[in-house]
Design a protein around this motif. Structure first.
Motif, PDB file in Angstrom:
ATOM      1  N   VAL A  20       0.843  -1.208   0.000  1.00  8.11           N
ATOM      2  CA  VAL A  20       0.000   0.000   0.000  1.00  8.11           C
ATOM      3  C   VAL A  20       0.871   1.248   0.000  1.00  8.11           C
ATOM      4  O   VAL A  20       0.628   2.206  -0.748  1.00  8.11           O
ATOM      5  CB  VAL A  20      -0.936   0.016   1.233  1.00  8.11           C
ATOM      6  N   ILE A  21       1.920   1.242   0.826  1.00  6.22           N
ATOM      7  CA  ILE A  21       2.834   2.385   0.889  1.00  6.22           C
ATOM      8  C   ILE A  21       3.562   2.570  -0.433  1.00  6.22           C
ATOM      9  O   ILE A  21       3.719   3.696  -0.926  1.00  6.22           O
ATOM     10  CB  ILE A  21       3.830   2.197   2.048  1.00  6.22           C
ATOM     11  N   THR A  22       3.987   1.473  -1.033  1.00  3.90           N
ATOM     12  CA  THR A  22       4.672   1.537  -2.330  1.00  3.90           C
ATOM     13  C   THR A  22       3.767   2.150  -3.386  1.00  3.90           C
ATOM     14  O   THR A  22       4.196   2.995  -4.184  1.00  3.90           O
ATOM     15  CB  THR A  22       5.112   0.126  -2.766  1.00  3.90           C
ATOM     16  N   ASP A  23       2.512   1.759  -3.395  1.00  2.86           N
ATOM     17  CA  ASP A  23       1.551   2.297  -4.350  1.00  2.86           C
ATOM     18  C   ASP A  23       1.333   3.795  -4.126  1.00  2.86           C
ATOM     19  O   ASP A  23       1.270   4.578  -5.088  1.00  2.86           O
ATOM     20  CB  ASP A  23       0.226   1.548  -4.247  1.00  2.86           C
ATOM     21  N   LEU A  24       1.214   4.190  -2.863  1.00  4.53           N
ATOM     22  CA  LEU A  24       1.023   5.604  -2.551  1.00  4.53           C
ATOM     23  C   LEU A  24       2.218   6.437  -2.996  1.00  4.53           C
ATOM     24  O   LEU A  24       2.058   7.518  -3.592  1.00  4.53           O
ATOM     25  CB  LEU A  24       0.791   5.784  -1.045  1.00  4.53           C
ATOM     26  N   LYS A  25       3.418   5.943  -2.747  1.00  7.91           N
ATOM     27  CA  LYS A  25       4.615   6.684  -3.113  1.00  7.91           C
ATOM     28  C   LYS A  25       4.753   6.807  -4.629  1.00  7.91           C
ATOM     29  O   LYS A  25       5.250   7.820  -5.139  1.00  7.91           O
ATOM     30  CB  LYS A  25       5.855   6.025  -2.508  1.00  7.91           C
ATOM     31  N   SER A  26       4.282   5.796  -5.347  1.00  3.41           N
ATOM     32  CA  SER A  26       4.326   5.862  -6.814  1.00  3.41           C
ATOM     33  C   SER A  26       3.408   6.961  -7.344  1.00  3.41           C
ATOM     34  O   SER A  26       3.573   7.440  -8.462  1.00  3.41           O
ATOM     35  CB  SER A  26       3.922   4.516  -7.420  1.00  3.41           C
ATOM     36  N   MET A  58       9.495   2.310   7.499  1.00  6.83           N
ATOM     37  CA  MET A  58       8.487   2.003   6.487  1.00  6.83           C
ATOM     38  C   MET A  58       8.389   3.111   5.427  1.00  6.83           C
ATOM     39  O   MET A  58       7.441   3.150   4.637  1.00  6.83           O
ATOM     40  CB  MET A  58       7.126   1.818   7.164  1.00  6.83           C
ATOM     41  N   GLU A  59       9.379   3.994   5.417  1.00  7.80           N
ATOM     42  CA  GLU A  59       9.467   5.087   4.437  1.00  7.80           C
ATOM     43  C   GLU A  59       8.246   6.009   4.493  1.00  7.80           C
ATOM     44  O   GLU A  59       7.741   6.461   3.469  1.00  7.80           O
ATOM     45  CB  GLU A  59       9.679   4.533   3.022  1.00  7.80           C
ATOM     46  N   CYS A  60       7.777   6.263   5.718  1.00 12.55           N
ATOM     47  CA  CYS A  60       6.714   7.229   5.964  1.00 12.55           C
ATOM     48  C   CYS A  60       7.282   8.329   6.860  1.00 12.55           C
ATOM     49  O   CYS A  60       8.357   8.186   7.431  1.00 12.55           O
ATOM     50  CB  CYS A  60       5.514   6.552   6.631  1.00 12.55           C
ATOM     51  N   ASP A  61       6.560   9.439   6.960  1.00 20.54           N
ATOM     52  CA  ASP A  61       7.087  10.604   7.660  1.00 20.54           C
ATOM     53  C   ASP A  61       6.324  10.906   8.949  1.00 20.54           C
ATOM     54  O   ASP A  61       5.129  10.612   9.071  1.00 20.54           O
ATOM     55  CB  ASP A  61       7.020  11.848   6.764  1.00 20.54           C
ATOM     56  N   VAL A  62       7.030  11.531   9.901  1.00 18.64           N
ATOM     57  CA  VAL A  62       6.437  12.057  11.121  1.00 18.64           C
ATOM     58  C   VAL A  62       6.877  13.503  11.269  1.00 18.64           C
ATOM     59  O   VAL A  62       8.066  13.807  11.209  1.00 18.64           O
ATOM     60  CB  VAL A  62       6.870  11.259  12.372  1.00 18.64           C
ATOM     61  N   LYS A  63       5.925  14.390  11.447  1.00 21.40           N
ATOM     62  CA  LYS A  63       6.209  15.793  11.701  1.00 21.40           C
ATOM     63  C   LYS A  63       5.902  16.078  13.158  1.00 21.40           C
ATOM     64  O   LYS A  63       4.750  16.015  13.583  1.00 21.40           O
ATOM     65  CB  LYS A  63       5.348  16.691  10.807  1.00 21.40           C
TER      66      LYS A  63
END
Length: 282
Positions: A20-26, A58-63
């Protein structure tokens, strides 16, 4: 005694999220969580460090948005409102409890249900009460359910004692366990005979926020103990609400602190954030 660690549960959740994350990043979307922290409590910082590590892996971000402990109510409310309107933010987590001069009243009434990934708002809390499966449950409460299901712990017809009555864990996890067909008793620090209530249970969920309050005399053989507490003991070390060293020799299964429910909580929070990000492309 079986030690119920959170890592294999979290790993299973993470593995399902990867495509799901890979698809979103694409599609140019990086799932991003905003963390609002007032002050610098050690338990908040410990959880924050875990979040940063989990999301990065998981290659996601936190602000992280840190406000001074003496910030005003208006500053806090405006901070969350700004994040709620920011299209690059897919989830909002605010550490609680807040300092005594602040309240979350305005925030829980106005935060968008989709971005409310830890169920602060009234809309998501209503979904839990209704048991309709919609929205998000508080991540720690959901983590308890994830642990129970992963390890095949039977809840149907079982007696569960939940020690704690907060909106963050105690009350929602009680409702969620009722949905899983458990018979639930909710206790707290002022329960008249807490020891007896705990001894009568098949499953104990310790979530009162008091370090090592569940002693060996509170438990018996045959029980499963899920320790949700995240405290700092007299030696400055993280510990749970359960006296693990003594209780682990008696009960059938128990979660450690750290390495237990908390590590699953971060994966649930990640899943909720990714889920909301995915809604942007639906």
């Amino acid at each position: 005694m079986r030690e119920l660690t959170g890592k294999p549960v979290a790993d299973a959740i993470n593995e399902n999220l990867k495509p799901v994350i890979t698809d979103l990043k694409s599609k140019g979307i990086v799932p991003t969580l905003a963390v609002v922290r007032v002050g610098a409590r050690e338990d908040d910082l410990a959880y924050e460090r875990g979040l940063l590590k989990k999301f990065a892996s998981m290659e996601c971000d936190v602000k992280v948005v840190e406000l001074p402990e003496d910030c005003t109510q208006e500053e806090l409310d405006n901070t969350v409102k700004t994040l709620d309107n920011d299209l690059t933010i897919h989830g909002i987590l605010m550490f609680r409890p807040l300092p005594k001069h602040l309240t979350d009243k305005n925030i829980v009434a106005t935060i968008s249900a989709g971005k409310d990934v830890d169920s602060m708002g009234m809309a998501n809390m209503a979904n839990i009460f209704a048991g309709n499966g919609e929205g998000y449950a508080p991540c720690t409460a959901q983590a308890v359910i994830e642990m129970i299901k992963f390890y095949g712990i039977e809840t149907k017809g079982k007696k569960v004692t939940v020690v704690g009555r907060s909106l963050v864990i105690g009350k929602p996890v009680a409702l969620m366990l009722i949905k899983e067909n458990a018979t639930v008793t909710v206790c707290h620090t002022r329960t008249a005979d807490l020891k007896a209530e705990c001894q009568a249970a098949d499953i104990i969920v310790a979530a009162a926020g008091v370090a090592k309050m569940i002693k060996s005399e509170y438990v018996r053989p045959g029980q499963v103990v899920l320790d949700v507490g995240m405290n700092v003991d007299e030696e400055g070390k993280l510990c749970g609400d359960v006296d693990f060293a003594n209780c682990c020799e008696i009960v059938d299964a128990i979660t450690p602190v750290p390495r237990g429910v908390g590590s699953v909580t971060t994966s649930v929070l990640l899943r909720n954030t990714v889920t909301n990000a995915a809604r942007l492309i639906e």
